[in-house]
Design an enzyme around this catalytic site. Structure first.
Site, PDB file in Angstrom:
ATOM      1  N   SER A 150       0.842  -1.208   0.032  1.00  0.00           N
ATOM      2  CA  SER A 150      -0.024  -0.063  -0.112  1.00  0.00           C
ATOM      3  C   SER A 150       0.795   1.236  -0.008  1.00  0.00           C
ATOM      4  O   SER A 150       2.140   1.179   0.281  1.00  0.00           O
ATOM      5  CB  SER A 150      -0.936   0.195   1.234  1.00  0.00           C
ATOM      6  N   TYR A 163      -2.838  -1.726  10.057  1.00  0.00           N
ATOM      7  CA  TYR A 163      -2.426  -1.823   8.707  1.00  0.00           C
ATOM      8  C   TYR A 163      -1.202  -1.298   8.263  1.00  0.00           C
ATOM      9  O   TYR A 163      -0.383  -1.879   7.452  1.00  0.00           O
ATOM     10  CB  TYR A 163      -3.577  -1.010   8.123  1.00  0.00           C
TER      11      TYR A 163
END
Length: 272
Positions: A150, A163
């Site tokens: 990401s 995350y």
């Protein structure tokens, strides 16, 4: 040293893509099938979606195998990589795509949530990669990993502590794997998407050009197929001197530095 051009028992290379029942995983499955690979597909909650992906793969003339994968059930969940390799005869590419996240302040996070995010986004890819790497080494003709991280591998986001921790860890794991597996002709890279129109962002199948994003230099979210095209490049024979890299696919968002954010409400940052 192999460049990864070997074929399986059916005459095709084999790619296993976790979380390929929708979104980036489905787009990658179809694109790699179009490039001549047989595809191992996994799903967690959407079996019908996985079967739809399999049908799209078979429409290209390639084989597909489907297995359930729950990366909160470790370490046994990683056995799915071996099962799919057995189903399709070998494994040449592993795309660690399955992922999850949370939007919770750091001080309010509970341990089960943190553990699930780390299991799915970091420990699961770690264990699945070990199994695929052992197979590739035994096969003796190279291979390729693509880890879907990401932009938050590189930059933090408020409310996404586990995350960000997991994706940052996966980014460094990518680099260690690249160093250790290079002698076997195995390449390891990451793609780092920004905001992509997928079920995870509530935008699957939307026209990305109709969703203005003033805080993104290219002014819009990405399409899953745009991520899939980079995955295909990194998995294929046109990137045989690329390993240990992380490719941002974010419309230029990371170049915004401390201003970065798809949530910015206007274009004022574009002017002095």
């Amino acid at each position: 040293m192999s460049t990864g051009s070997s074929t399986g028992s059916g005459g095709s290379r084999v790619a296993v893509i976790t979380g390929s029942d929708s979104g980036i995983g489905r787009a990658a499955a179809v694109r790699l099938a179009q490039d001549g690979m047989d595809i191992g597909i996994t799903w967690h909650a959407d079996r019908d979606g996985a079967e739809e992906t399999a049908a799209l793969v078979r429409d290209t003339g390639q084989r597909a195998a489907v297995r359930h994968l729950d990366l909160t059930r470790l370490p046994e969940a990683a056995e799915v990589v071996d099962q799919l390799a057995d189903d399709l005869g070998r494994i040449d590419v592993l795309v660690n795509n399955a992922g999850t996240g949370t939007r919770t302040p750091f001080v309010d996070l509970d341990f089960p949530t943190v553990r699930d995010v780390l299991d799915i986004d970091l420990l699961g890819p770690f264990l699945c990669s070990q199994r695929a790497a052992r197979r590739m080494i035994d096969q003796g003709d190279g291979g390729s990993f693509v880890n879907v991280t990401s932009v938050h591998e590189h930059q933090p986001r408020v409310g996404a502590a586990p995350y960000c921790a997991a994706k940052g860890g996966l980014g460094l794991l990518t680099q260690v794997m690249a160093l250790e597996l290079a002698e076997h002709g195995i390449r390891v890279n990451a793609v780092a998407p920004g905001e992509i129109a997928t079920p995870m962002t509530g935008q699957e199948d939307e026209d990305v050009n109709a969703a203005p994003r003033p805080g993104v230099p290219l002014r819009r979210p990405g399409d899953a197929r745009e991520v899939a095209s980079v995955i295909a490049f990194l998995a294929g024979d046109e990137s045989t001197y690329v390993t240990g890299a992380s490719w941002a696919i974010d419309g230029g968002m990371l170049r915004m530095g401390p201003q970065a954010g798809s949530h910015l409400p206007d274009d004022s940052w574009r002017r002095v």
